[in-house]
Design an enzyme around this catalytic site. Sequence first.
Site, short mmCIF file in Angstrom:
data_model
loop_
_atom_site.label_atom_id
_atom_site.label_comp_id
_atom_site.label_asym_id
_atom_site.label_seq_id
_atom_site.Cartn_x
_atom_site.Cartn_y
_atom_site.Cartn_z
N ASN A 1 0.64 -1.18 0.06
CA ASN A 1 0.04 0.02 0.04
C ASN A 1 0.62 1.23 0.04
OD1 ASN A 1 -2.40 -1.27 0.18
ND2 ASN A 1 -2.61 -1.27 2.24
N ASP B 1 0.31 -6.24 10.00
CA ASP B 1 -0.56 -5.44 9.16
C ASP B 1 -0.07 -5.49 7.87
OD1 ASP B 1 1.50 -3.89 10.37
OD2 ASP B 1 0.17 -2.28 9.41
N GLU B 2 -1.04 -5.39 6.96
CA GLU B 2 -0.58 -5.06 5.67
C GLU B 2 0.34 -5.62 4.53
OE1 GLU B 2 -2.40 -0.66 4.82
OE2 GLU B 2 -0.43 -0.60 5.69
N VAL B 3 0.34 -6.97 4.53
CA VAL B 3 1.33 -7.69 4.05
C VAL B 3 1.00 -7.56 2.45
CG1 VAL B 3 2.75 -9.84 3.60
CG2 VAL B 3 2.03 -9.22 5.98
#
Length: 886
Positions: free
Chosen positions: A489, A534-536
């Site tokens: 992201n 988070d957010e891999v």
Amino acid sequence: MEVTKWMVHVCVFLVIGVVHSQIVTQTDLNNIADNLIVKVDVIRNYDNGSLHLIKVTFNNKASKSLSGYNWKIYFYSFFIVEPSHILSKDGLYTKPDGYTLPNVNLKLMHENGCLFSMSPTSEFIGLPHNEKREITFSAALWAISKTDFPPNWYMAANGLNARVISSTKGDFVGEFTSDKQWKRKKADKYDPYSPSVRYHRYKTTNSNVQQIVVIPTPKEITNKDHTKLLDVSGNVTIVHNGLNEEAKFITDKYNFDIGKTASTSGVNIYLFINNSISSSEGYTLSVNPSARCVTISGKTNTGVFYGVQSLLSLLSLGNNLQQMEIRDEPRYEFRGMYVDVSRNFVSKTVLEKLMDAMAMYKLNKLHLHLADDEGWRIEIQGLPELTQIGSKRCHSERDGICLIPQLGSGPDTSTSGSGFYSIQEYKDILSYAKKCHIEVIPEIDTPGHARAAIIAMEARYRKYKNTNVTKAVKYRLIDPNDTSKYLTNQLFNDDAVNPCIESTYVFIEKVVSELKAMHTDAGHPLNIYHFGGDEVAKTAWVNSTKCEQLNFNFSGDTASIRNELKNYFTQRVANITFTHGLNMAGWEDGFNAGDGMPFDISMYQNQHIYSNAWDNVWEWGEARRAYNYANAGYKVIMSHATHLYFDHPYEPDPEERGLYWATRCTDSYKTFGFQPDNLYQNIDVTVMGASISRAGICKSNTTCPLLHKPKNIAGMQGHLWSETILSEDNFYYMVFPRLLALAERAWHKASWENVIDETLQNSMRKRDWDNFAETVGKKELKRLDDIGIKYRVPPPGASNEGGEIKLNTVFPGLNIEFSTDNQIWKTGTIRDTASTVFLRTKSADGRRTSRVVQFETSTSTAWTIQLSFTTITLCSFILYICLLRH
Ligand SMILES: *[C@@H]1O[C@H](CO)[C@@H](O)[C@H](O)[C@H]1NC(C)=O
Ligand SMILES: *[C@@H]1O[C@H](CO)[C@@H](O)[C@H](O)[C@H]1NC(C)=O
Ligand SMILES: *[C@@H]1O[C@H](CO)[C@@H](O)[C@H](O)[C@H]1NC(C)=O
Ligand SMILES: *[C@@H]1O[C@H](CO)[C@@H](O)[C@H](O)[C@H]1NC(C)=O
Ligand SMILES: *[C@@H]1O[C@H](CO)[C@@H](O)[C@H](O)[C@H]1NC(C)=O
Ligand SMILES: *[C@@H]1O[C@H](CO)[C@@H](O)[C@H](O)[C@H]1NC(C)=O
Ligand SMILES: *[C@@H]1O[C@H](CO)[C@@H](O)[C@H](O)[C@H]1NC(C)=O
Ligand SMILES: *[C@@H]1O[C@H](CO)[C@@H](O)[C@H](O)[C@H]1NC(C)=O
Ligand SMILES: *[C@@H]1O[C@H](CO)[C@@H](O)[C@H](O)[C@H]1NC(C)=O
């Protein structure tokens, strides 16, 4: 003949040289960097798909032409530039070749993360002295505020020191004057607040506004009598037994004695432990004028400490304390503040000041995000590369010196992009926290968001690979043979540690042990290790042979394999923390098994697994995780981005700092109104600001599950992510005064929270807020000034009420100044002025001012009339519909 040929060569060389002299000397580069005037304007955010169009104007004020081909200008963008040209077809990674802007012959490249570059192609036409050139290009999504453009663009040329382009240090972003600039889409409901909007939002309708005795509001106050006063201006003795640390908080501020025995002539303050109090953090405080004493009792030292904080709050109003009895205890055991020191660093002193304020408002957990892609911020004994390399951001032509610049950090290590806490400093922070009865929760984000650690451990690998391979690979975090392409992201392509190699866990074990040792040394035992989670990126590891060897074979169902791998990773990290006797915490997506449900908690041996529930953009449908996780046995920390992310702006104004992915804005009132026990009651608007209702979002109890285990809601937390926090001032601006509203909700459950009827609830909440705002404005902001916290001074509201211009601010009591020329400032009544007045608010101590806003005195009348007209039209329409239906 030979001579002639030679001369022709020289001439050709000279001609080319004039037009296209390379930047060869440092003086040339400095001259251009110092004198190239760069200005950025957003042309529009909509009308051409999900793209925004940016105009960059270069005005060359340097004495030399900007020419040659050997330089690059580096800049930052939160969203991918020219996505259709730079992203792969499936959008999973960026292409290596960049994109040449037609006509201007500048090539745009994605470097990594938010760093981009532009460099001349061989067709580039130089930019001579005193000439301007405009270039336009697009980037994904939108840019609607000035902080969407990080400062400190810089110029580099091979072999020379890179240098900031001076004009980008300050305000280099053009004004946002049309809605195509400040709205993300046509359907975006947000316009910058006019003074009238602000005036009406914060206007008090309650005629009986009263200050709250202590913030956060105590559970119970009885026997209050303002006619019975205890004067503490004379001799005061603090009598206690073994509560010296707590007593010191009073004597640090007030010239009171500490004595073993009560004084017979003066006033006594008694501090003692009282075992009959039920809550471990509970306390009683009584001000007893007839007995000429104050008694504070707590179940524990922490309880006494909170009693002392309440007393300090009472004392801040003066020497005469009203008679009262307070019986108080917190609503939640977990009342946290989260600080990201990775994206941008803040010094130990800033954290200490934050903790001073947290203590004042009875917050008790400091969650420190110590490592992310953009920086590693804590010294780890035995792994010096983490801080030698991972804590620094700079421009370097060589690997292994530092991380690449990000988020406006510029080419060198002088900005908030660089920095770390030494072992000693971290221990100091821990000791300080202990005194403030605050638990520090360190977070090392893995497996994603780990670029700083990866780069540092790769440097370590290179350092030892020729002398001792065992040592070189011991803490390695990646499989060099894994060619998986991905983009996170935040636009990184190399930030995920490999969960299928042993050295990853050796590294985590090492870091956990060292953190634990520092905590033990500081007398502040480590209790919770936060692993991030988070957010891999979706496609990380899919081509990793190491994962395949562990039987995580991605050629099958990629999504389910990824979940199995995540499950495996979290369990291994949990095992490490369990071995050390710790609890573990992670962001909710780290435990997400799919469909909003977490992994079976029984696979973790730790006593508690904490999870931060953050991803609640209502229309995205994941708010369900908070209650699903609590029902499944996780300890949930309410971290909801729509109300508790303090990196988001206070107002929907291009001048206000912050990201806005979860909500366009969150002011203190909104945070104050958050109902942590009643999550779906908070459903208000979409990201674009369209009204939504609970009924509209909560179609079933799959989308909005009920909370069956309220005991598993550990508490709530405010969050400062720091992408746009470039200075200490930015830090305080974003955290304060929202932190006070957070503390109010985390400590005190308001009576209106249980009211189901929306209209009634709204009016009760507004009344409560009016009292809260009154207290903040007339009492608390001054206390923050006293400890050097530069909270945000809110700009004023204004309204032309039948010819009389009325002013207000969100926090009553702050002085407002006006000006007709934006130079000479006055206070008092606005009369006989031009149609435009400039307004600004002063801080409680009068030393700082808010941003200046403009008020159109005449159009505001028109606006008011128009509003009532619209209201009338709307009402008639509704009436018409009603009549039709019956
Ligand atoms: C819209 O965006 C596309 C892709 O970037 C671009 O090629 C096109 O010129 C743009 N259209 C307009 C009208 O700007
Ligand atoms: C306060 O204490 C001082 C020193 O102990 C003493 O001299 C003085 O008389 C006291 N004043 C009052 C008002 O009791
Ligand atoms: C101790 O706490 C109990 C429970 O709150 C309270 O009733 C009692 O008055 C306290 N004792 C003293 C001496 O303050
Ligand atoms: C190589 O490094 C390992 C691990 O640090 C160490 O145990 C070993 O003694 C080293 N070997 C040599 C030859 O220095
Ligand atoms: C990478 O692959 C090569 C070729 O198969 C192999 O020799 C090497 O050991 C692998 N590297 C690692 C770290 O596994
Ligand atoms: C994985 O490898 C295959 C075969 O080389 C390739 O087609 C695919 O794009 C790779 N996937 C990723 C995410 O790198
Ligand atoms: C991975 O799965 C594919 C398809 O299911 C299979 O052909 C392949 O042999 C598997 N590889 C390993 C190493 O198990
Ligand atoms: C974690 O520890 C338990 C108990 O020792 C063990 O059964 C489990 O396999 C471990 N998990 C992993 C992923 O290694
Ligand atoms: C789902 O909602 C219904 C009411 O709509 C309720 O009766 C039921 O208990 C809920 N189920 C769960 C698991 O919460």
